[in-house]
Motif scaffolding. Structure first.
Motif, PDB file in Angstrom:
ATOM      1  N   LYS A  45       0.822  -1.218   0.000  1.00  0.00           N
ATOM      2  CA  LYS A  45       0.000   0.000   0.000  1.00  0.00           C
ATOM      3  C   LYS A  45       0.851   1.260   0.000  1.00  0.00           C
ATOM      4  CE  LYS A  45      -4.065  -1.931   2.293  1.00  0.00           C
ATOM      5  NZ  LYS A  45      -4.867  -1.948   3.521  1.00  0.00           N
ATOM      6  N   ALA A  46       2.038   1.165   0.594  1.00  0.00           N
ATOM      7  CA  ALA A  46       2.952   2.321   0.635  1.00  0.00           C
ATOM      8  C   ALA A  46       3.679   2.506  -0.698  1.00  0.00           C
ATOM      9  CB  ALA A  46       3.961   2.141   1.762  1.00  0.00           C
ATOM     10  N   GLY A  47       3.460   1.582  -1.636  1.00  0.00           N
ATOM     11  CA  GLY A  47       4.022   1.761  -2.966  1.00  0.00           C
ATOM     12  C   GLY A  47       5.266   0.948  -3.274  1.00  0.00           C
ATOM     13  N   GLU A  48       5.613   0.019  -2.387  1.00  0.00           N
ATOM     14  CA  GLU A  48       6.795  -0.807  -2.664  1.00  0.00           C
ATOM     15  C   GLU A  48       6.568  -1.626  -3.940  1.00  0.00           C
ATOM     16  OE1 GLU A  48       9.708  -3.981  -0.403  1.00  0.00           O
ATOM     17  OE2 GLU A  48       8.543  -2.547   0.760  1.00  0.00           O
ATOM     18  N   ALA A  49       7.623  -1.812  -4.700  1.00  0.00           N
ATOM     19  CA  ALA A  49       7.541  -2.519  -5.976  1.00  0.00           C
ATOM     20  C   ALA A  49       7.106  -3.968  -5.780  1.00  0.00           C
ATOM     21  CB  ALA A  49       8.888  -2.473  -6.690  1.00  0.00           C
ATOM     22  N   PRO A  50       6.202  -4.441  -6.623  1.00  0.00           N
ATOM     23  CA  PRO A  50       5.764  -5.835  -6.525  1.00  0.00           C
ATOM     24  C   PRO A  50       6.913  -6.831  -6.569  1.00  0.00           C
ATOM     25  CG  PRO A  50       4.291  -4.619  -7.948  1.00  0.00           C
ATOM     26  CD  PRO A  50       5.429  -3.693  -7.616  1.00  0.00           C
ATOM     27  N   LYS A  51       7.934  -6.567  -7.378  1.00  0.00           N
ATOM     28  CA  LYS A  51       9.032  -7.538  -7.476  1.00  0.00           C
ATOM     29  C   LYS A  51       9.782  -7.681  -6.159  1.00  0.00           C
ATOM     30  CE  LYS A  51      12.526  -4.459  -9.401  1.00  0.00           C
ATOM     31  NZ  LYS A  51      13.287  -4.132 -10.583  1.00  0.00           N
ATOM     32  N   GLU A  52       9.739  -6.630  -5.326  1.00  0.00           N
ATOM     33  CA  GLU A  52      10.363  -6.711  -3.998  1.00  0.00           C
ATOM     34  C   GLU A  52       9.512  -7.531  -3.029  1.00  0.00           C
ATOM     35  OE1 GLU A  52      13.391  -5.434  -3.510  1.00  0.00           O
ATOM     36  OE2 GLU A  52      13.385  -4.663  -5.567  1.00  0.00           O
ATOM     37  N   LEU A  53       8.213  -7.560  -3.280  1.00  0.00           N
ATOM     38  CA  LEU A  53       7.298  -8.241  -2.361  1.00  0.00           C
ATOM     39  C   LEU A  53       7.026  -9.697  -2.740  1.00  0.00           C
ATOM     40  CD1 LEU A  53       4.828  -5.285  -1.800  1.00  0.00           C
ATOM     41  CD2 LEU A  53       6.447  -6.231  -0.153  1.00  0.00           C
ATOM     42  N   ILE A  54       7.309 -10.064  -3.981  1.00  0.00           N
ATOM     43  CA  ILE A  54       7.070 -11.447  -4.399  1.00  0.00           C
ATOM     44  C   ILE A  54       7.783 -12.448  -3.483  1.00  0.00           C
ATOM     45  CG2 ILE A  54       7.566 -13.132  -6.234  1.00  0.00           C
ATOM     46  CD1 ILE A  54       6.634 -10.984  -8.248  1.00  0.00           C
ATOM     47  N   PRO A  55       9.074 -12.248  -3.166  1.00  0.00           N
ATOM     48  CA  PRO A  55       9.731 -13.225  -2.267  1.00  0.00           C
ATOM     49  C   PRO A  55       9.083 -13.297  -0.883  1.00  0.00           C
ATOM     50  CG  PRO A  55      11.370 -11.805  -3.318  1.00  0.00           C
ATOM     51  CD  PRO A  55      10.019 -11.252  -3.664  1.00  0.00           C
ATOM     52  N   VAL A  56       8.561 -12.176  -0.411  1.00  0.00           N
ATOM     53  CA  VAL A  56       7.900 -12.157   0.900  1.00  0.00           C
ATOM     54  C   VAL A  56       6.642 -13.029   0.856  1.00  0.00           C
ATOM     55  CG1 VAL A  56       6.769 -10.701   2.638  1.00  0.00           C
ATOM     56  CG2 VAL A  56       8.795  -9.848   1.417  1.00  0.00           C
ATOM     57  N   PHE A  57       5.841 -12.846  -0.190  1.00  0.00           N
ATOM     58  CA  PHE A  57       4.604 -13.627  -0.288  1.00  0.00           C
ATOM     59  C   PHE A  57       4.882 -15.086  -0.641  1.00  0.00           C
ATOM     60  CE2 PHE A  57       2.630  -9.489  -0.122  1.00  0.00           C
ATOM     61  CZ  PHE A  57       1.542  -9.758   0.689  1.00  0.00           C
ATOM     62  N   LYS A  58       5.940 -15.357  -1.402  1.00  0.00           N
ATOM     63  CA  LYS A  58       6.319 -16.755  -1.644  1.00  0.00           C
ATOM     64  C   LYS A  58       6.670 -17.420  -0.322  1.00  0.00           C
ATOM     65  CE  LYS A  58       8.975 -17.741  -5.294  1.00  0.00           C
ATOM     66  NZ  LYS A  58      10.011 -17.563  -6.342  1.00  0.00           N
ATOM     67  N   ASP A  59       7.398 -16.710   0.527  1.00  0.00           N
ATOM     68  CA  ASP A  59       7.748 -17.233   1.849  1.00  0.00           C
ATOM     69  C   ASP A  59       6.487 -17.481   2.682  1.00  0.00           C
ATOM     70  OD1 ASP A  59       9.567 -17.928   4.055  1.00  0.00           O
ATOM     71  OD2 ASP A  59       8.920 -16.015   4.926  1.00  0.00           O
ATOM     72  N   LEU A  60       5.559 -16.528   2.644  1.00  0.00           N
ATOM     73  CA  LEU A  60       4.307 -16.696   3.379  1.00  0.00           C
ATOM     74  C   LEU A  60       3.541 -17.925   2.886  1.00  0.00           C
ATOM     75  CD1 LEU A  60       3.148 -12.990   3.647  1.00  0.00           C
ATOM     76  CD2 LEU A  60       3.527 -14.537   5.566  1.00  0.00           C
ATOM     77  N   CYS A  61       3.518 -18.112   1.559  1.00  0.00           N
ATOM     78  CA  CYS A  61       2.824 -19.271   0.998  1.00  0.00           C
ATOM     79  C   CYS A  61       3.517 -20.571   1.397  1.00  0.00           C
ATOM     80  CB  CYS A  61       2.736 -19.149  -0.523  1.00  0.00           C
ATOM     81  SG  CYS A  61       1.615 -17.842  -1.064  1.00  0.00           S
ATOM     82  N   ASP A  62       4.837 -20.541   1.494  1.00  0.00           N
ATOM     83  CA  ASP A  62       5.575 -21.723   1.948  1.00  0.00           C
ATOM     84  C   ASP A  62       5.279 -22.027   3.415  1.00  0.00           C
ATOM     85  OD1 ASP A  62       6.735 -22.048  -0.538  1.00  0.00           O
ATOM     86  OD2 ASP A  62       8.642 -21.114   0.028  1.00  0.00           O
ATOM     87  N   ARG A  63       5.193 -20.976   4.225  1.00  0.00           N
ATOM     88  CA  ARG A  63       4.947 -21.160   5.662  1.00  0.00           C
ATOM     89  C   ARG A  63       3.516 -21.573   5.963  1.00  0.00           C
ATOM     90  NH1 ARG A  63       7.672 -16.469   9.318  1.00  0.00           N
ATOM     91  NH2 ARG A  63       9.657 -16.254   8.233  1.00  0.00           N
ATOM     92  N   THR A  64       2.587 -20.999   5.212  1.00  0.00           N
ATOM     93  CA  THR A  64       1.164 -21.290   5.423  1.00  0.00           C
ATOM     94  C   THR A  64       0.532 -21.640   4.076  1.00  0.00           C
ATOM     95  OG1 THR A  64       0.643 -18.942   5.229  1.00  0.00           O
ATOM     96  CG2 THR A  64       0.900 -19.815   7.459  1.00  0.00           C
ATOM     97  N   PRO A  65       0.774 -22.846   3.587  1.00  0.00           N
ATOM     98  CA  PRO A  65       0.324 -23.214   2.246  1.00  0.00           C
ATOM     99  C   PRO A  65      -1.196 -23.247   2.071  1.00  0.00           C
ATOM    100  CG  PRO A  65       1.300 -25.103   3.377  1.00  0.00           C
ATOM    101  CD  PRO A  65       1.540 -23.899   4.238  1.00  0.00           C
ATOM    102  N   LYS A  66      -1.932 -23.214   3.176  1.00  0.00           N
ATOM    103  CA  LYS A  66      -3.389 -23.210   3.068  1.00  0.00           C
ATOM    104  C   LYS A  66      -3.993 -21.805   3.228  1.00  0.00           C
ATOM    105  CE  LYS A  66      -3.915 -27.973   4.579  1.00  0.00           C
ATOM    106  NZ  LYS A  66      -4.229 -28.761   3.475  1.00  0.00           N
ATOM    107  N   SER A  67      -3.144 -20.771   3.152  1.00  0.00           N
ATOM    108  CA  SER A  67      -3.621 -19.397   3.265  1.00  0.00           C
ATOM    109  C   SER A  67      -4.002 -18.847   1.890  1.00  0.00           C
ATOM    110  CB  SER A  67      -2.545 -18.504   3.888  1.00  0.00           C
ATOM    111  OG  SER A  67      -2.920 -17.143   3.766  1.00  0.00           O
ATOM    112  N   SER A  68      -5.289 -18.857   1.627  1.00  0.00           N
ATOM    113  CA  SER A  68      -5.781 -18.345   0.347  1.00  0.00           C
ATOM    114  C   SER A  68      -5.382 -16.882   0.140  1.00  0.00           C
ATOM    115  CB  SER A  68      -7.302 -18.485   0.283  1.00  0.00           C
ATOM    116  OG  SER A  68      -7.801 -17.848  -0.871  1.00  0.00           O
TER     117      SER A  68
END
Length: 140
Positions: free
Chosen positions: A17-40
């Protein structure tokens, strides 16, 4: 010190929301998906980020996972439909029709979808698949 998955998710959303580039956030969300694979929600966000970064095949895979985990989430279906359009996959109409039904019944969800589409078009103004979805959903 490790952040809880929930606080990491919220932090990543705030960074987006603060405007950080999506490419910077992809690894963060990939990590989240790895940690909680059932989080839609995490898969839905990852799909959106992949779409913003012109990675439709990755978006398609993540989007299918998000919808499988939560078929009632209209944003997951919007994201999946966009990925399907961008990869030439068939079956978009069923997702659009389900989203149309949900937004017709719930004004709050309708506004969230409108806001998210506007955000996407602000970040990626010539996003043709999202423009098509916007037109199908809201007739703009």
């Amino acid at each position: 010190m490790t952040q809880s998955v929930d606080s990491l998710f919220e932090s990543a959303i705030e960074r987006y929301k603060a405007g950080e580039a999506p490419k910077e956030l992809i690894p963060v969300f990939k990590d989240l998906c790895d940690r909680t694979p059932k989080s839609s929600a995490s898969w839905t966000c990852l799909t959106w980020l992949y779409l913003l970064e012109d990675q439709p095949n990755s978006a398609l895979k993540a989007g299918k996972k998000a919808v499988k985990l939560n078929p009632q989430d209209p944003q997951a279906r919007v994201n999946l439909a966009a990925a399907m359009l961008e990869t030439g996959e068939t079956g978009v109409r069923q997702h659009i029709e389900i989203v149309q039904q949900i937004v017709a019944l719930d004004g709050e969800i309708r506004q969230e979808i409108v806001t998210n589409i506007e955000d996407g078009l602000t970040r990626k103004p010539d996003w043709q698949s999202l423009i098509r979805i916007q037109n199908w959903l809201f007739g703009n």
